[in-house]
Structures are given as C-alpha cells and as structure tokens.
Design a protein around this motif. Structure first.
Motif, PDB file in Angstrom:
ATOM      1  N   VAL A  30      -8.921   8.158   3.430  1.00 46.85           N
ATOM      2  CA  VAL A  30      -7.788   7.288   3.729  1.00 46.85           C
ATOM      3  C   VAL A  30      -7.003   7.856   4.907  1.00 46.85           C
ATOM      4  CG1 VAL A  30      -5.591   6.406   2.824  1.00 46.85           C
ATOM      5  CG2 VAL A  30      -7.618   6.444   1.370  1.00 46.85           C
ATOM      6  N   HIS A  61      -6.933   6.102   8.169  1.00 47.74           N
ATOM      7  CA  HIS A  61      -8.222   5.448   8.333  1.00 47.74           C
ATOM      8  C   HIS A  61      -8.316   4.106   7.613  1.00 47.74           C
ATOM      9  CE1 HIS A  61     -10.057   8.907  10.331  1.00 47.74           C
ATOM     10  NE2 HIS A  61      -9.297   9.628   9.538  1.00 47.74           N
ATOM     11  N   LYS A  62      -7.553   3.930   6.542  1.00 50.68           N
ATOM     12  CA  LYS A  62      -7.577   2.655   5.816  1.00 50.68           C
ATOM     13  C   LYS A  62      -6.323   2.561   4.962  1.00 50.68           C
ATOM     14  CE  LYS A  62     -10.155   2.209   2.019  1.00 50.68           C
ATOM     15  NZ  LYS A  62     -11.259   2.181   1.051  1.00 50.68           N
ATOM     16  N   LYS A  63      -6.042   1.348   4.486  1.00 49.26           N
ATOM     17  CA  LYS A  63      -4.892   1.167   3.600  1.00 49.26           C
ATOM     18  C   LYS A  63      -5.074   2.010   2.349  1.00 49.26           C
ATOM     19  CE  LYS A  63      -3.049  -3.317   4.773  1.00 49.26           C
ATOM     20  NZ  LYS A  63      -2.741  -4.659   4.305  1.00 49.26           N
ATOM     21  N   ASP A  93     -13.385   7.354  -0.450  1.00 50.47           N
ATOM     22  CA  ASP A  93     -13.257   7.037   0.977  1.00 50.47           C
ATOM     23  C   ASP A  93     -12.076   7.784   1.587  1.00 50.47           C
ATOM     24  OD1 ASP A  93     -15.372   5.240   0.767  1.00 50.47           O
ATOM     25  OD2 ASP A  93     -14.042   3.523   0.411  1.00 50.47           O
ATOM     26  N   SER A 114       0.865  -1.180   0.000  1.00 47.34           N
ATOM     27  CA  SER A 114       0.000   0.000   0.000  1.00 47.34           C
ATOM     28  C   SER A 114       0.902   1.231   0.000  1.00 47.34           C
ATOM     29  CB  SER A 114      -0.939  -0.003   1.212  1.00 47.34           C
ATOM     30  OG  SER A 114      -0.218  -0.005   2.418  1.00 47.34           O
TER      31      SER A 114
END
Length: 169
Positions: free
Chosen positions: A148, A109-111, A146, A71
C-alpha cells in the motif's frame, strides 16, 4: 560496581518479552510505547512482533483514521511507518547510540482499506562516532499482502553524550 543503564532498545525488548504473551499484552506494550512517544498513540497501531532490528505493527481500519475517500488517511500511515521504523531501529542500535528522525518520505501505491500491516527490518551500523544519516524502510501492506505504501525514514544517529566523553582505546 553498578550495572549500566539499559539502552532504550534493550528496555523495549525486555518489556516486549515480559508482556507480549499475556492476554492483551501486545496492546499493553503498544500503550507503553505510546507513553514514551505520545503522538504514536494517536493512530492506535498495535505491535504484533518485535525482535532486534525487526518490528511489525498492525493498524485496524476504523472511522477515526479514515479520510474523505473512505480509505485510511495518508498521515495515519506515515505515523505508523515512523513508529514501526523507530522501534525496529532502537532495538538494533548498539549501546551508546541514539537516533532522531530528520526526514521522512513515503510513496503511496494504492488506497488503504482494511487492516494494514507495517513491517521494518534493519541492521544498525556498529560504530557511530559522529552524527550520521541512516535510512530505515517501512513497508505497509494490506490484508491481501499488496504493498500500500513504502516509507523511507531518515534517522540521524549519534553517540550519546556519555559515549562522547569516554576515552577511546
């Protein structure tokens, strides 16, 4: 009477308006920003939009900025957040005010995979008479929209030396 030297923000907006509509103009502008602040070039973010107090930078996913989890590396995102917040802030600052980053916080918050977009919208204070902290938020989203990561970049704003020496009315 000589014209005053344009502020950094005015120069940025002038260059953006001159080149953004040209073929590869946005890449050229991003390269020019990188010449002024060389570290910003290291991740390869490209400005997609710029207006006073607003900047949007796209960061293409590629091997050079990936981590061991396949990522986008956390530090690449910090770099693009600082770059985006800085240009947005510089274009919003009134003449006679400068800024420097004094702290930076980021929450992931996320990959991060795929092309990312970092967006900053800010309104700078009108009257800076002494050094003051000023926070600017940079949101990083993925292609699905989204969130990130969200970075809060704290800048210390201060009057430029020339403004300090000017008498007040």
């Amino acid at each position: 009477m000589p014209h005053p030297t344009p502020s950094l923000g005015e120069q940025l907006l002038h260059h953006w308006q001159r080149v953004a509509g040209l073929p590869l103009g946005k890449r050229l502008f991003s390269w020019m920003v990188g010449r002024k602040a060389p570290y910003t070039q290291t991740v390869g973010g490209v400005f997609a939009d710029l207006r006073p107090g607003f900047a949007r930078v796209e960061l293409r996913d590629r091997r050079a900025i990936r981590n061991h989890l396949s990522s986008i590396h956390a530090v690449a995102m910090v770099n693009v957040a600082e770059m985006t917040s800085g240009v947005a802030l510089m274009t919003a600052l009134p003449t006679g005010v400068r800024g420097i980053v004094t702290s930076l916080a980021i929450v992931y918050h996320k990959k991060a995979r795929g092309t990312l977009t970092c967006t900053t919208t800010t309104q700078a204070p009108n009257d800076v008479v002494a050094p003051m902290p000023f926070d600017v938020v940079a949101d990083i989203t993925d292609s699905a929209g989204d969130l990130v990561a969200r970075a809060t970049v704290q800048w210390t704003l201060s009057p430029t030396p020339a403004k300090i020496l000017q008498p007040t009315s």
